[in-house]
Design a protein around this motif. Structure first.
Motif, PDB file in Angstrom:
ATOM      1  N   CYS A 167    -101.909 -10.186 -18.935  1.00 33.46           N
ATOM      2  CA  CYS A 167    -102.271 -11.387 -18.462  1.00 33.46           C
ATOM      3  C   CYS A 167    -102.925 -12.536 -18.900  1.00 33.46           C
ATOM      4  CB  CYS A 167    -103.895 -10.723 -17.447  1.00 33.46           C
ATOM      5  SG  CYS A 167    -103.419  -9.287 -16.431  1.00 33.46           S
ATOM      6  N   GLN A 168    -103.199 -12.257 -20.340  1.00 27.39           N
ATOM      7  CA  GLN A 168    -103.925 -13.334 -21.216  1.00 27.39           C
ATOM      8  C   GLN A 168    -102.890 -14.254 -21.680  1.00 27.39           C
ATOM      9  OE1 GLN A 168    -107.408 -11.841 -23.075  1.00 27.39           O
ATOM     10  NE2 GLN A 168    -107.208 -10.125 -21.822  1.00 27.39           N
ATOM     11  N   LYS A 171    -101.939 -16.287 -18.448  1.00 30.28           N
ATOM     12  CA  LYS A 171    -102.775 -17.566 -18.032  1.00 30.28           C
ATOM     13  C   LYS A 171    -102.900 -18.728 -19.029  1.00 30.28           C
ATOM     14  CE  LYS A 171    -104.944 -15.822 -14.385  1.00 30.28           C
ATOM     15  NZ  LYS A 171    -103.797 -14.909 -14.008  1.00 30.28           N
ATOM     16  N   CYS A 177    -100.379 -15.539 -11.159  1.00 31.43           N
ATOM     17  CA  CYS A 177    -100.249 -14.044 -11.045  1.00 31.43           C
ATOM     18  C   CYS A 177     -99.298 -13.534  -9.869  1.00 31.43           C
ATOM     19  CB  CYS A 177    -102.029 -13.569 -10.920  1.00 31.43           C
ATOM     20  SG  CYS A 177    -101.779 -11.783 -10.956  1.00 31.43           S
TER      21      CYS A 177
ATOM     22  N   HIS B  82    -105.029 -22.663 -10.909  1.00 32.14           N
ATOM     23  CA  HIS B  82    -105.268 -23.674 -12.219  1.00 32.14           C
ATOM     24  C   HIS B  82    -106.610 -23.904 -11.899  1.00 32.14           C
ATOM     25  CE1 HIS B  82    -100.812 -23.834 -13.326  1.00 32.14           C
ATOM     26  NE2 HIS B  82    -101.373 -22.620 -13.341  1.00 32.14           N
ATOM     27  N   ASN B 268    -108.669 -11.559 -16.283  1.00 32.53           N
ATOM     28  CA  ASN B 268    -108.262 -12.626 -15.240  1.00 32.53           C
ATOM     29  C   ASN B 268    -109.371 -13.617 -14.753  1.00 32.53           C
ATOM     30  OD1 ASN B 268    -105.085 -12.592 -14.685  1.00 32.53           O
ATOM     31  ND2 ASN B 268    -105.454 -10.547 -14.636  1.00 32.53           N
ATOM     32  N   VAL B 272    -109.397 -17.864 -15.034  1.00 34.89           N
ATOM     33  CA  VAL B 272    -109.275 -18.655 -13.908  1.00 34.89           C
ATOM     34  C   VAL B 272    -110.675 -19.438 -13.781  1.00 34.89           C
ATOM     35  CG1 VAL B 272    -107.380 -17.182 -12.815  1.00 34.89           C
ATOM     36  CG2 VAL B 272    -109.628 -16.659 -12.162  1.00 34.89           C
ATOM     37  N   TRP B 351    -108.411 -14.250  -7.928  1.00 31.79           N
ATOM     38  CA  TRP B 351    -107.539 -13.711  -8.587  1.00 31.79           C
ATOM     39  C   TRP B 351    -107.770 -12.540  -9.489  1.00 31.79           C
ATOM     40  CZ3 TRP B 351    -103.054 -15.966  -8.083  1.00 31.79           C
ATOM     41  CH2 TRP B 351    -103.014 -17.208  -7.226  1.00 31.79           C
TER      42      TRP B 351
END
Lengths: 275, 371
Positions: A167-168, A171, A177, B82, B268, B272, B351
């Motif tokens: 996930c990192q 991002k 996602c 984002h 996550n 985010v 998210w």
């Protein structure tokens, strides 16, 4: 650090050769690497094979025969550092699917004369047999990580490969996602990073090529995704890939298979013994 | 300026395009909302018709879906995956380079260069988030040169929310939904165009450069009603009354174990989050061994390695890491920076791949007496 070039061997066991090809694929870096290393034994690249001992031995593939186990034990004795490269060598590979089924059934299904085949009933990672100094994950491994590992060993420090999950990098590269925005099953949250988080950037869930992340909560992952009405068989399939025998993935895939009732097999001892 | 800031102006779609054109001519890179990868993300924008016109987003815990609207509004959505921090505090930055020379190693910081950004569509919670990161990167003991440069050159066009998502709770955090400060211009979308408010000298200059007129009273009223509608739609609550002391009194609450059983520790939520600023610094050496680059990249308190010190990791369980994140965000952040680290945007709720909802966790942790 002496100026003598470290003597390197690249050796394979049960595997597809893709990981050692990553070394040859390092086209831009290969000449520079060859200047700082003495590649003494690399059958994929040259038929001139020098005997050990070696400073660094890169080992690809899993152990699936008695002969390979014996060869590995000898190799360990000849190697200062032994580094496994890829999912086969670190987790048993996709061929470890046999660990969860009847090996003889497979032999009979595949070979006209199974009596000629003398393989082990399991496919096991290198670390089940000998001490491993560093495990590089991936199916296949990532070229940049491989170079980092080689350079680190030459320089004499631990390789800097991150233990974060997929996930990192997702991002950091701005990928949206696919679990949250599209409801896709993705192994990213429980898979170790290293690939550059490629699949979600191309609208697919992570396949878990780099194996379980550090201390992964795979049960919570499948509970969370099942809550989104995914099919347990689909999730079990997703876990039963290149890293099927990695303990964290194996435990959860077996639980999910039992929910579906399709493969009600007992866990082989190898997987449940908490290796 | 004093006069203009009091006035509310009206512009149409063409006026908004003229504003973008003006800012581009002034050397700004305009970034704003657009549709990509099944979501409304922030990316470069040069034309009004690149905006997600006629689209909205539905955010629930762990679920986000893009949906068509029944009308043709340009800003009829809330916040997506984002945040603006990706421009002010980029995910990967080179901070130093060392080269081996005949006299030994030389160290060199890179020249700080940056595009001059103009953000289009910054919501009230996001203005608050930028103010929080200002505290971290500029107003504290040390200043981050890249953040400082990007921030000083930044032009902000805020947009008032006219609706709210199920994950929004800015009203609890006192950060929205109305944009009150921290912008150069602020828009409120109404049926026939946009209301335009001026918030700075740079904003006044930009407004002078585009066709506009004074807003009619029914237009102003419509804007007010729409902003009110957004406020009315917010149902999620976080009780912030004495939250610092209440959370810190519950560090041994058994509920942390319950969260840890659901949490993937995937980071996550932190990535985010528009205020999370944790990063790590890595050194990458070149093959020839005569050059080393030092990079800064987004990291997270949810990584085991993030708290690794001599002897091991300080926070080696998910329980410890979740507790660290939540208590820093909502409690010790106040000690450190004077404000809460949470602006109520709800991104961490939407998210989270398994839909963990901090407002609910806080309610459970803080309900009743401390154990």
């Amino acid at each position: 650090m002496t100026k003598r070039k470290p003597k390197v061997a690249v050796v394979k066991f049960a595997s597809c050769d893709g990981c050692q090809l990553t070394l040859l694929d390092a086209e831009d870096e290969l000449l520079l690497l060859a200047e700082s290393l003495h590649i003494a034994h690399f059958a994929e690249a040259s038929s001139r094979l020098e005997p050990g001992p070696y400073d660094v031995t890169l080992v690809e593939g899993s152990i699936t025969t008695h002969e390979d186990r014996e060869r590995l034990l000898r190799l360990r004795g000849e190697s200062r550092y032994l580094v496994t490269i890829g999912a086969c060598a670190t987790a048993g590979g996709v061929q470890a699917l046999r660990n969860f089924a009847d090996h003889d059934d497979f032999l009979r299904a595949v070979y006209a004369h199974p009596e000629y085949i003398h393989s082990l009933a399991t496919s096991t990672p290198i670390a089940d047999h000998v001490k491993v100094d560093f495990e590089l994950r991936g199916c296949p491994i990532d070229k940049h990580q491989l170079i980092e590992v080689i350079l680190s060993l030459i320089a004499g420090h631990r390789p800097r490969t991150s233990s974060e999950c997929v996930c990192q990098p997702c991002k950091r590269r701005g990928t949206v996602c696919v679990v949250v925005a599209q409801g896709k099953a993705c192994l990213g949250p429980v898979t170790q990073a290293g690939c550059g988080s490629i699949c979600p950037a191309y609208d697919r869930g992570c396949y878990g090529c780099f194996g379980p992340s550090r201390d992964p909560n795979v049960r919570a992952w499948s509970d969370g995704i099942l809550d989104g009405k995914s099919d347990p068989g689909h999730l079990a399939n997703l876990l039963s890939n290149f890293n099927v025998a990695a303990p964290a993935f194996a435990q959860e895939s077996q639980r999910l298979w039992q929910i579906t009732g399709r493969i009600p097999e007992q866990l082989p001892g190898k997987v449940t013994d908490g290796r | 300026m004093a006069d203009d800031t009091e006035k509310l102006w009206w512009i149409d779609r063409e006026g908004l395009q003229k504003l973008i054109d003006y800012l581009a001519k002034q050397g700004h890179d305009i970034v704003g909302p657009r549709i990509d990868q099944g979501a409304i993300v922030y990316d470069s924008i040069r034309r009004v018709d690149e905006l997600p016109r006629g689209w909205t987003d539905d955010s629930q815990p762990g679920v986000y879906r893009l949906q068509p609207r029944s009308d043709q509004e340009h800003f009829g959505f809330n916040v997506g995956p984002h945040s603006w921090k990706k421009y002010l505090f980029p995910p990967l930055t080179e901070v130093m380079r060392s080269r081996r020379t005949s006299d030994g190693w030389t160290m060199q910081a890179p020249d700080v260069e940056s595009p001059r950004y103009a953000f289009l569509g910054v919501r009230a919670c996001e203005l608050a988030a930028i103010a929080v990161q200002d505290q971290v990167f500029v107003n504290g003991q040390t200043q981050d040169p890249l953040y400082q440069l990007r921030r000083s050159q930044l032009f902000i066009i805020a947009v008032n929310c006219t609706q709210a998502a199920a994950t929004c709770f800015c009203t609890s955090m006192g950060t929205g939904p109305e944009c009150e400060k921290g912008f150069d211009l602020a828009l409120t979308e109404i049926e026939n165009g946009f209301l335009l408010a001026i918030g700075s000298e740079a904003g006044r200059k930009a407004a002078d450069a585009i066709p506009k007129r004074i807003a009619l009273s029914d237009e102003s009223q419509s804007g007010q009603q729409r902003r009110h509608r957004a406020r009315e739609q917010i149902t999620r609550k976080l009780d912030t009354d004495g939250i610092r002391d209440r959370l810190l009194a519950r560090l041994d609450h058994p509920h942390w174990d319950d969260v840890a059983s659901r949490c993937l520790s995937c980071a996550n939520c932190t990535l985010v989050c528009p205020t999370c600023f944790c990063h790590s610094v890595d050194e990458v050496h070149h093959l020839t061994d005569d050059e080393i680059v030092r990079n800064r990249r987004w990291d997270s308190c949810f990584n085991v390695d993030f708290s690794h010190v001599a002897g091991g990791s300080v926070r080696d369980t998910t329980r410890a890491r979740y507790r660290q994140w939540l208590t820093h965000k909502l409690a010790t952040w106040i000690d450190q920076f004077g404000t809460s680290g949470c602006v109520g945007c709800g991104r961490c709720i939407a998210w989270c791949p398994v839909g963990i909802d901090l407002t609910q966790e806080v309610a459970t942790l803080c309900g009743g007496n401390a154990p």
